[in-house]
Scaffold this motif. Structure first.
Motif, mmCIF file in Angstrom:
data_model
loop_
_atom_site.group_PDB
_atom_site.id
_atom_site.type_symbol
_atom_site.label_atom_id
_atom_site.label_comp_id
_atom_site.label_asym_id
_atom_site.label_seq_id
_atom_site.Cartn_x
_atom_site.Cartn_y
_atom_site.Cartn_z
ATOM 1 N N LEU A 157 67.035 -43.850 19.143
ATOM 2 C CA LEU A 157 66.703 -43.561 17.754
ATOM 3 C C LEU A 157 65.213 -43.259 17.606
ATOM 4 O O LEU A 157 64.806 -42.440 16.788
ATOM 5 C CB LEU A 157 67.091 -44.746 16.859
ATOM 6 N N TYR A 158 64.428 -43.958 18.424
ATOM 7 C CA TYR A 158 62.981 -43.695 18.387
ATOM 8 C C TYR A 158 62.682 -42.278 18.882
ATOM 9 O O TYR A 158 61.949 -41.530 18.252
ATOM 10 C CB TYR A 158 62.245 -44.734 19.245
ATOM 11 N N VAL A 218 62.154 -43.609 14.798
ATOM 12 C CA VAL A 218 62.361 -44.928 14.207
ATOM 13 C C VAL A 218 61.653 -45.991 15.046
ATOM 14 O O VAL A 218 61.925 -46.134 16.233
ATOM 15 C CB VAL A 218 63.870 -45.263 14.119
ATOM 16 N N LYS A 219 60.728 -46.687 14.408
ATOM 17 C CA LYS A 219 59.936 -47.673 15.153
ATOM 18 C C LYS A 219 60.311 -49.110 14.834
ATOM 19 O O LYS A 219 60.087 -50.007 15.636
ATOM 20 C CB LYS A 219 58.447 -47.493 14.827
ATOM 21 N N GLY A 249 61.943 -48.539 9.243
ATOM 22 C CA GLY A 249 62.193 -47.131 9.547
ATOM 23 C C GLY A 249 63.673 -46.855 9.736
ATOM 24 O O GLY A 249 64.188 -45.809 9.327
ATOM 25 N N LEU A 250 64.341 -47.831 10.335
ATOM 26 C CA LEU A 250 65.772 -47.677 10.570
ATOM 27 C C LEU A 250 66.528 -47.604 9.243
ATOM 28 O O LEU A 250 67.437 -46.797 9.066
ATOM 29 C CB LEU A 250 66.275 -48.857 11.406
ATOM 30 N N LYS A 251 66.107 -48.444 8.310
ATOM 31 C CA LYS A 251 66.752 -48.451 6.994
ATOM 32 C C LYS A 251 66.589 -47.087 6.315
ATOM 33 O O LYS A 251 67.511 -46.585 5.682
ATOM 34 C CB LYS A 251 66.124 -49.526 6.113
ATOM 35 N N LYS A 252 65.413 -46.538 6.473
ATOM 36 C CA LYS A 252 65.141 -45.228 5.877
ATOM 37 C C LYS A 252 66.064 -44.168 6.489
ATOM 38 O O LYS A 252 66.685 -43.381 5.773
ATOM 39 C CB LYS A 252 63.677 -44.847 6.127
ATOM 40 N N ALA A 253 66.139 -44.181 7.802
ATOM 41 C CA ALA A 253 66.975 -43.205 8.504
ATOM 42 C C ALA A 253 68.437 -43.343 8.082
ATOM 43 O O ALA A 253 69.156 -42.351 7.945
ATOM 44 C CB ALA A 253 66.833 -43.393 10.008
ATOM 45 N N ILE A 263 71.350 -40.517 11.100
ATOM 46 C CA ILE A 263 71.801 -41.061 12.378
ATOM 47 C C ILE A 263 73.133 -40.467 12.821
ATOM 48 O O ILE A 263 73.363 -40.219 14.000
ATOM 49 C CB ILE A 263 71.880 -42.601 12.290
ATOM 50 N N LEU A 279 64.426 -55.014 16.212
ATOM 51 C CA LEU A 279 65.528 -54.056 16.161
ATOM 52 C C LEU A 279 66.753 -54.599 16.888
ATOM 53 O O LEU A 279 67.884 -54.436 16.438
ATOM 54 C CB LEU A 279 65.088 -52.725 16.775
#
Length: 577
Positions: A112-113, A118-119, A123-127, A133, A98
DNA sequence: GCCGTTTTCGGCCCGACTGTTTTCAGTCG
């Protein structure tokens, strides 16, 4: 090689300690970061160092003390570091990856986690896709865009680029700025100026009275893909070639200090600042100041900054905090080899083998233009059948052609040689008699580069002990970012080379730079000599010499350490021996 | 947690820009 994984772990520990907040001092965090940098930058496998000398050997490394050595030992023995495992329970996210995203540090990642679960990057891309965000506290719409850009850059392979690609790009940009009439001065700093083999980003330092217009000019340049940050004195852009470039604008009176600051590596600069403090001064990129905040030595050149600290000025390639500051303090800096000292090139391919089309006339013409007195024709030998390598008969034919060409050349000499293959058992693939007809013999390993260390060491040492080799070509065979170096005990290799008077090549091809600085430093400790060669397959490659010189300077080599600084007569006498 | 070419304890480099904020934390180099 465990180095990169280990460095990553130490770095993540630092991140996690930072997340712990007050509990840990920022200096402890710093200690982990420092250790990570040390381990990540090692040429030798940390596991090897440990096997040879245990934790004591590890503690010789800068930034590695008792605790770090214990962590490393633990990792080698168990594959884990307990401290990390414990922290990981509290912070179960992929911090390592990350934080590779530009603008994303451990704190943002953890936020974010906590907020979104978001792990990892996935996961970040999904969010991001779900626009979850932008509504978080401390984040906004812009943050989403920035993070997305960071991910895109990462996935397009943003990383360290070859010096041979980065430097010409930097020079082109610098020249455009100079031509624009908007700047008085433009100098390339950073690791490019230190001639590091790869470059993470470019730094260009500017003097100008037209600040805003310069920054506008920069962000609208053709080479620029997008703007990362733009302020009155600092602008960062992403270049189309996939590299970031920082521009800094300073006053004329600060230029020396700024250049110093943007050239030295971090450790070198920190050391200098510490020295300043001990003298009751403060050093930053604007100058060297006394307690009343009066500039005592910024000036227009770096020399004043160094001098005021009691140091001799040193060439950029040395500024890596490898002991150069101590030498500068005691006026014992070595006089480094310069490009202008080079008298000839001992590794040039011709049309008689390989994928080269160079004629003797072209080689001689270009070499003369570059101010050289001789060039060695080193065509491949028969084992390189893919490259139309020469057998004994083939070499004789080439030698006859060289004799003919030399008669026509004035003030220049082509030397008879060959890049002869070192076979698996360490013998050469060309007979003794033919080797005897060469002015000198360059020998290289081209096959079985992944062979085990013992076999490879034996192979090279045998070749060196044959007494038939004058120069060992690209000794580790590595291709930067493409192919790992061959595994050999370099201490044994250098010892055998010393016993047999064999020079080590510093191959100047930007993707090779082999020996690299670290190995060259080691080789020099054995008292070895070096040949800085271009391995030119094209006439234009003969200009690569400057990269090899850069590597040599980084290894603190002097003129007398480099055989091809000698005039032709002395060189031939050396090889006769 | 590391380090010392005066020190084995008491230090540990410095500033720019961004985005989201009403004064700053986070990130980067």
């Amino acid at each position: 090689m465990i180095n990169s994984k280990l460095a990553e772990l130490l770095d993540v520990i630092a991140d996690m300690l930072e997340l712990e907040g007050e509990k840990y001092s920022r200096f402890e965090v710093l200690a982990y970061r420092k250790a990570a940098v040390t381990i990540g930058g090692l040429q030798e496998d940390a596991e090897e160092i440990y096997k040879k000398g245990g934790t004591d050997a590890l503690m010789e490394l800068p930034g590695i003390g008792k605790s770090m050595a214990a962590h490393i030992e633990e990792y080698i023995k168990t594959g884990k570091i307990a401290k990390y495992e414990k922290l990981k329970k509290k912070y179960p996210l992929d911090i390592a990856n990350l934080t590779k995203i530009q603008g994303m540090g451990a704190k943002k990642a953890f936020k974010l986690y906590k907020a979104l679960g978001v792990k990892d990057v996935q996961g970040l891309k999904k969010a991001l896709a779900q626009h979850r965000i932008r509504d978080l506290e401390g984040f906004g719409e812009q943050s989403e865009t920035q993070i997305q850009k960071g991910i895109d850059f990462l996935e397009s392979g943003g990383g360290r680029m070859l010096l041979g690609t980065a430097l010409p790009e930097a020079e082109a940009i610098r020249d455009k700025l100079l031509k624009s009439g908007l700047v008085e001065k433009a100098i390339i700093g950073g690791s490019t100026r230190r001639m590091r083999e790869t470059v993470g980003d470019l730094d260009i330092l500017l003097i100008s009275s037209k600040g805003q217009r310069v920054m506008d000019f920069i962000t609208s340049m053709q080479e620029v893909e997008s703007t990362i940050a733009k302020g009155p004195t600092k602008t960062s852009v992403r270049l189309k070639i996939g590299l970031n470039c920082d521009f800094r604008l300073v006053e004329r009176t600060s230029f020396g200090a700024a250049l110093q600051y943007f050239t030295g590596n971090k450790d070198h600069n920190v050391k200098l600042r510490e020295m300043a403090i001990k003298k009751g001064l403060k050093l930053n990129e604007y100058g060297l100041f006394d307690k009343r905040n009066r500039n005592v030595a910024a000036g227009e050149n770096e020399e004043q900054v160094y001098k005021t600290l009691g140091l001799d000025w040193m060439e950029p390639e040395m500024r890596e905090n490898r002991g150069e500051i101590y030498l500068a303090l005691h006026h014992k800096l070595p006089k480094l080899v310069q490009l202008a000292d080079i008298d000839g090139d001992l590794h040039v391919h011709s049309k008689f083998s390989g994928d080269s089309s160079n004629t003797f006339e072209e080689i001689a013409g270009e070499a003369k233009r570059l101010g050289r007195e001789y060039a060695g024709v080193t065509d491949h030998s028969k084992s390189e059948y893919m490259n139309r390598g020469l057998d004994e008969k083939g070499y004789r034919r080439v030698f006859a052609e060289i004799d003919k060409a030399n008669k026509k050349l004035e003030g220049f000499t082509l030397l008879k040689s060959g890049e002869v293959d070192i076979l698996k058992d360490g013998s050469l693939d060309i007979d003794r008699k033919t080797l005897g007809e060469m002015d000198y013999v360059l020998a290289s390993v081209h096959s079985g580069l992944k062979d085990p260390k013992d076999a490879m060491t034996k192979r090279i040492v045998n070749a060196l002990n044959s007494g038939q080799i004058d120069i060992l070509g690209h000794p580790t065979g590595r291709l930067i970012n493409e192919r790992e170096p061959l595994q050999a005990d370099m201490d044994k290799v250098f010892e055998a080379a010393k016993d047999n008077g064999v020079a080590m090549e510093i191959n100047s091809q930007p993707s090779r730079l082999d020996l690299n600085d670290e190995n060259a430093i080691k080789a020099k400790r054995y008292g070895l000599k070096f040949a800085i060669d271009t391995d030119a397959h094209r006439i234009s490659h003969m200009q690569y010499m400057r990269y090899g010189i850069g590597m040599a300077k980084r290894a603190w080599l002097r003129k007398e350490d480099v055989v091809n600084t000698m005039d032709l007569g002395s060189l031939l006498k050396l090889f006769k021996k």
